[in-house]
Design an enzyme around this catalytic site. Structure first.
Site, PDB file in Angstrom:
ATOM      1  N   SER A  18      -6.848 -24.381   8.602  1.00 37.59           N
ATOM      2  CA  SER A  18      -6.605 -22.948   8.757  1.00 37.59           C
ATOM      3  C   SER A  18      -7.883 -22.162   9.019  1.00 37.59           C
ATOM      4  O   SER A  18      -7.884 -21.220   9.821  1.00 37.59           O
ATOM      5  CB  SER A  18      -5.900 -22.402   7.510  1.00 37.59           C
ATOM      6  OG  SER A  18      -6.680 -22.615   6.337  1.00 37.59           O
ATOM      7  N   GLY A  53     -13.612 -27.346   8.688  1.00 37.67           N
ATOM      8  CA  GLY A  53     -13.374 -26.853   7.342  1.00 37.67           C
ATOM      9  C   GLY A  53     -13.504 -27.951   6.308  1.00 37.67           C
ATOM     10  O   GLY A  53     -13.997 -29.053   6.586  1.00 37.67           O
ATOM     11  N   ALA A  54     -13.056 -27.663   5.096  1.00 40.25           N
ATOM     12  CA  ALA A  54     -13.109 -28.637   4.009  1.00 40.25           C
ATOM     13  C   ALA A  54     -12.074 -28.269   2.965  1.00 40.25           C
ATOM     14  O   ALA A  54     -11.722 -27.100   2.806  1.00 40.25           O
ATOM     15  CB  ALA A  54     -14.499 -28.679   3.382  1.00 40.25           C
ATOM     16  N   ASP A  55     -11.592 -29.274   2.257  1.00 43.05           N
ATOM     17  CA  ASP A  55     -10.696 -29.030   1.131  1.00 43.05           C
ATOM     18  C   ASP A  55     -11.489 -28.707  -0.131  1.00 43.05           C
ATOM     19  O   ASP A  55     -10.999 -28.021  -1.018  1.00 43.05           O
ATOM     20  CB  ASP A  55      -9.800 -30.249   0.898  1.00 43.05           C
ATOM     21  CG  ASP A  55      -8.904 -30.520   2.089  1.00 43.05           C
ATOM     22  OD1 ASP A  55      -8.173 -29.600   2.494  1.00 43.05           O
ATOM     23  OD2 ASP A  55      -8.949 -31.635   2.640  1.00 43.05           O
ATOM     24  N   LYS A  59     -12.416 -33.904   2.636  1.00 47.54           N
ATOM     25  CA  LYS A  59     -11.617 -33.451   3.755  1.00 47.54           C
ATOM     26  C   LYS A  59     -10.409 -34.369   3.919  1.00 47.54           C
ATOM     27  O   LYS A  59     -10.379 -35.452   3.365  1.00 47.54           O
ATOM     28  CB  LYS A  59     -12.445 -33.452   5.050  1.00 47.54           C
ATOM     29  CG  LYS A  59     -13.536 -32.380   5.069  1.00 47.54           C
ATOM     30  CD  LYS A  59     -14.369 -32.399   6.337  1.00 47.54           C
ATOM     31  CE  LYS A  59     -13.565 -32.381   7.605  1.00 47.54           C
ATOM     32  NZ  LYS A  59     -12.631 -31.238   7.696  1.00 47.54           N
ATOM     33  N   GLY A  68      -6.985 -32.844   4.152  1.00 52.12           N
ATOM     34  CA  GLY A  68      -5.716 -32.200   3.811  1.00 52.12           C
ATOM     35  C   GLY A  68      -4.758 -32.149   4.982  1.00 52.12           C
ATOM     36  O   GLY A  68      -3.544 -32.134   4.806  1.00 52.12           O
ATOM     37  N   GLU A 125     -12.068 -36.426  12.444  1.00 49.47           N
ATOM     38  CA  GLU A 125     -13.033 -35.388  12.074  1.00 49.47           C
ATOM     39  C   GLU A 125     -14.383 -36.006  11.717  1.00 49.47           C
ATOM     40  O   GLU A 125     -15.435 -35.494  12.128  1.00 49.47           O
ATOM     41  CB  GLU A 125     -12.498 -34.589  10.887  1.00 49.47           C
ATOM     42  CG  GLU A 125     -11.350 -33.660  11.243  1.00 49.47           C
ATOM     43  CD  GLU A 125     -10.735 -33.009  10.021  1.00 49.47           C
ATOM     44  OE1 GLU A 125     -10.198 -31.898  10.155  1.00 49.47           O
ATOM     45  OE2 GLU A 125     -10.776 -33.605   8.926  1.00 49.47           O
TER      46      GLU A 125
END
EC number: 5.3.1.6
Length: 230
Positions: free
Chosen positions: A34, A88-90, A101, A103, A110
């Site tokens: 997101s 991004g990252a979790d 990462k 999710g 990635e």
């Protein structure tokens, strides 16, 4: 301490700040998730204004969004180098920039793109930060190796759970045709050691620990962006 959740405004600020590093003529790795979606849209806006870039997507979803935003895309084997990757990252460890990462079940691609990039910029909101990683670590596994990898995770002190699909019966299937195990190890005090151990499990295609890869982390806040270089 983590907050209860990030806002779209925080994510958008982080993404916009990272996209400022995208220069004319560069090849950009396009992550999944997101927050990265805001970055892809921001790059698309700059392409509309004349920016010349090529994007290397890390997933089907990233590719579709890039095309929708007018960003020329290329496969990884079609480029000689990636100048910059934005992803991004979790979860992000604020101490050393280690990440969890996966999710979106795209962490195998990635990791290849992010590791290949000259610079890897992480975009996140405050809810994704922690002093010590504790988020479950996703492992993409060959379908026939699910039980053996699960046993290996157990031997390492973790608990593996097969990720189930939300809108259909059965498990999540990655873009590579594999399954995902979400592996809870509790607090991960030594991500580098655990990453090495997980990589050695036969049948494990890739795990979601990204250690020593992030060059900078952009965390969007309510009134700005906190940037940490590693």
């Amino acid at each position: 301490m983590k907050t209860t959740g990030g806002t779209d405004a925080q994510k958008r600020r982080a993404a916009a700040a990272a996209v400022e590093a995208v220069e004319n003529g560069t090849v950009v790795g396009l992550g999944t998730g997101s927050t990265t979606a805001f970055a892809i849209r921001a790059i698309g806006d700059r392409v509309a204004d004349g920016l010349d870039v090529r994007g290397v997507p890390t997933s089907f979803a990233a590719r579709e969004l890039a095309r929708e935003c007018g960003i020329p895309v290329a496969d990884l084997d079609e480029v000689d180098a990636i100048d910059l990757a934005i992803d991004g990252a979790d979860e992000v460890a604020t101490t050393d920039g280690a990440l969890v990462k996966g999710g979106g079940a795209a962490h195998a691609r990635e990791k290849v793109v992010d590791a290949f990039a000259d610079r890897f910029l992480v975009v996140a909101d405050p809810s994704k930060t922690a002093e010590t990683l504790s988020h479950a670590v996703p492992i993409e596994v060959l379908p026939s190796a699910r039980t053996t990898v699960s046993a290996g995770v157990s031997d390492l002190g973790g608990e593996a759970t097969l990720r189930r699909a939300e809108r259909k019966d059965g498990p999540v299937v990655t873009d590579n045709g594999n399954l995902v195990l979400d592996c809870d190890f509790g607090a991960v005090s030594d991500p580098e050691s655990l990453a090495t151990d997980l990589a050695s499990l036969p049948g494990a295609v890739e795990h979601g620990l990204f250690v020593g890869l992030a060059d900078a982390v952009y965390v969007g806040t309510d009134d700005g962006v906190d940037v940490t270089e590693y």
